[in-house]
Design a protein around this motif. Structure first.
Motif, PDB file in Angstrom:
ATOM      1  N   THR A  41      17.012   9.672  17.364  1.00  0.00           N
ATOM      2  CA  THR A  41      18.407   9.443  17.742  1.00  0.00           C
ATOM      3  C   THR A  41      18.964   8.179  17.094  1.00  0.00           C
ATOM      4  OG1 THR A  41      17.605   8.354  19.736  1.00  0.00           O
ATOM      5  CG2 THR A  41      18.279  10.659  19.939  1.00  0.00           C
TER       6      THR A  41
ATOM      7  N   GLU B   1      20.330  15.517  18.479  1.00  0.00           N
ATOM      8  CA  GLU B   1      19.022  14.975  18.861  1.00  0.00           C
ATOM      9  C   GLU B   1      19.060  14.178  20.163  1.00  0.00           C
ATOM     10  OE1 GLU B   1      15.973  15.658  17.703  1.00  0.00           O
ATOM     11  OE2 GLU B   1      17.029  17.087  16.449  1.00  0.00           O
TER      12      GLU B   1
ATOM     13  N   LYS C  60      13.970   8.927  21.174  1.00  0.00           N
ATOM     14  CA  LYS C  60      15.210   9.456  21.760  1.00  0.00           C
ATOM     15  C   LYS C  60      16.047   8.356  22.411  1.00  0.00           C
ATOM     16  CE  LYS C  60      14.117  13.544  20.442  1.00  0.00           C
ATOM     17  NZ  LYS C  60      14.742  14.089  19.243  1.00  0.00           N
TER      18      LYS C  60
ATOM     19  N   GLU D 124      19.037  13.869  23.851  1.00  0.00           N
ATOM     20  CA  GLU D 124      18.535  14.760  24.901  1.00  0.00           C
ATOM     21  C   GLU D 124      19.497  14.816  26.081  1.00  0.00           C
ATOM     22  OE1 GLU D 124      15.481  16.398  24.815  1.00  0.00           O
ATOM     23  OE2 GLU D 124      15.222  15.690  22.777  1.00  0.00           O
TER      24      GLU D 124
ATOM     25  N   TYR E 274      14.452  13.578  13.409  1.00  0.00           N
ATOM     26  CA  TYR E 274      14.335  13.801  14.858  1.00  0.00           C
ATOM     27  C   TYR E 274      14.644  12.575  15.700  1.00  0.00           C
ATOM     28  CZ  TYR E 274      12.468  18.318  13.636  1.00  0.00           C
ATOM     29  OH  TYR E 274      12.339  19.584  13.129  1.00  0.00           O
TER      30      TYR E 274
END
Length: 139
Positions: free
Chosen positions: A131, A19, A68, A21, A129
């Protein structure tokens, strides 16, 4: 406000974290924020479709994406390369350091609450989803 790129060392150390990016051709610009002694890097992203964001250009779906965010436990995770941010996004963030920290703290609380009731489908998605799942020992 401190904008950074993450180093290859960070990504090598987190290869088992899908997860997180990563774009090899155009890395994400990250915004640093300190929460309870921990340094987080939160990416500026485009095409965001959820509500856990501080918008910099809502019409274009651009903003600071708290889902994220990553924890920076080593100085070697911060690149020496200085990113250049679009002027409209910089203007949207100028003077909002406190708001970014507030929203990050709020997202951490949301994540923890969701984790405590993972049986709820919406909560399962938040946790799946995010992080933050890789940094639970630190939040």
């Amino acid at each position: 406000m401190h904008f950074i790129f993450l180093t290859d060392t960070f990504f090598r150390d987190h290869l088992d974290c899908p997860e997180i990016e990563q774009k090899a051709d155009r890395p994400y610009i990250m915004l640093c924020v300190r929460i309870k002694g921990n340094l987080f890097a939160v990416p500026l992203r485009s095409h965001i479709k959820h509500k856990y964001v501080l918008w910099t250009d809502q019409d274009s779906g651009c903003g600071v994406d708290f889902t994220k965010a990553v924890l920076l436990r080593k100085n070697s995770y911060i690149s020496d390369v200085q990113p250049h941010i679009r002027q409209n996004e910089f203007d949207a963030l100028r003077g909002k350091e406190h708001l970014v920290a507030q929203k990050m703290e709020q997202y951490i609380r949301t994540y923890k609450k969701a984790k405590s009731r993972i049986d709820v489908p919406r909560n399962k998605l938040i946790c799946e989803y995010s992080t933050l799942q890789y940094f639970e020992d630190y939040i």
